[in-house]
Design an enzyme around this catalytic site. Sequence first.
Site, short mmCIF file in Angstrom:
data_model
loop_
_atom_site.label_atom_id
_atom_site.label_comp_id
_atom_site.label_asym_id
_atom_site.label_seq_id
_atom_site.Cartn_x
_atom_site.Cartn_y
_atom_site.Cartn_z
N HIS A 1 -6.40 -7.15 -0.53
CA HIS A 1 -6.49 -5.71 -0.77
C HIS A 1 -5.71 -5.34 -2.03
O HIS A 1 -4.65 -5.89 -2.30
CB HIS A 1 -5.91 -4.92 0.41
N HIS B 1 0.82 -1.22 0.00
CA HIS B 1 0.00 0.00 0.00
C HIS B 1 0.85 1.27 0.00
O HIS B 1 0.31 2.38 -0.08
CB HIS B 1 -0.93 0.02 1.22
N ASP C 1 -2.90 -10.52 -2.58
CA ASP C 1 -3.44 -10.07 -1.31
C ASP C 1 -4.91 -9.67 -1.52
O ASP C 1 -5.30 -9.26 -2.62
CB ASP C 1 -2.64 -8.86 -0.82
N ASP D 1 -4.71 -13.06 3.34
CA ASP D 1 -5.96 -12.57 3.89
C ASP D 1 -7.17 -12.83 3.01
O ASP D 1 -8.27 -12.38 3.31
CB ASP D 1 -5.86 -11.07 4.24
#
Length: 348
Positions: free
Chosen positions: A195, A158, A193, A282
């Site tokens: 995200h 991120h 991931d 995740d």
Amino acid sequence: MKCFYAPETETHDPIFRLTYGKIQRNAEQAERAKLLLAGLDALSLSVTEPGRAPIAALETVHTKRFLKFLETAWDEWQKQPDAGPEVVPNVFPRAATSSYPHTILAKAGWHMGDTSAPIGQHSWQAALRAADCAIAATDAVLAGDDTAYALCRPAGHHTSAEIAAGHCLLNNAAIAAARLRTAHDRVAIFDIDVHHGNGTQDIFYDRGDVLTASIHADPTDYYPFFTGFADETGSGNGEGYNLNLPLPRTTTDAAWLAAIDTALDRIATFNPGALVLSLGLDTHEDDPLLGMKVSWDGLRRAGEKIAAAGYPTVIVQEGGYLTPSLTTSLTSFLSGYLGAKIPALERN
């Protein structure tokens, strides 16, 4: 497979997190490392402590002023009256004409995209050592290993060139990709991931030598909210070299694995000399952040598919949060990956 881990990363154990106006314990806790190490141990994979890389290795993707901020932010913060134990911004620049600030409170808002990546006393050293793991794994692949794994925490995908966010400080996967570029004309980053890897996308968005592909929960109602949509395909020289495959949060194995096939087809067309895999765990149905509903068998099959693609690969750990299932999630993925590389390996 060589695996790299630095115990110093455990000194980064952030506290603050703000969700729907409620202060909660941060999800990126040091205990994650123990669960991931247990996963490696279950597969009899030992870890090596990496050496220390020069700061120039980080400057291949991050600005000098961002690195200086991460290095000095906590000390500057502590000089303020009644300062809290962690650097957490409460102001953020929005205007296009924003000027670079001079005070620590304003710098925090400039270099931190949200409140989920607080900087504590030892965060800079932990982030450096996480990057060292990614660099050591990359160097192992550059030296001839077909795969190496970096147990990085804090995670990195991120974080852009000079904005940290989403539990991330330094972008370990981007640093690895830039290092692979010293030996390969084309490098791909594949982010699985749950995200969207918005920082990685931002770093390489206008480049055609690094393909970025990300499979993630639809940002319409999931972090990072503002990027990760399918129409973001790159700009300038990077047009066509960014692939986003957003999926509903109800996604289970079949749709997720189909998206992996789609991404691998695009990567094959790009024909990179090496691959960086941003390994988020995740996506698993037990993860506390509730992004998708992928099973352990789905993670194992994903490992098989990515290994079968046959690229020299640096695996960089991203997300996967506190639940006993995290250990099995890592062993599931790696048993599939290594099983495809070494058919005699017993698969879980």
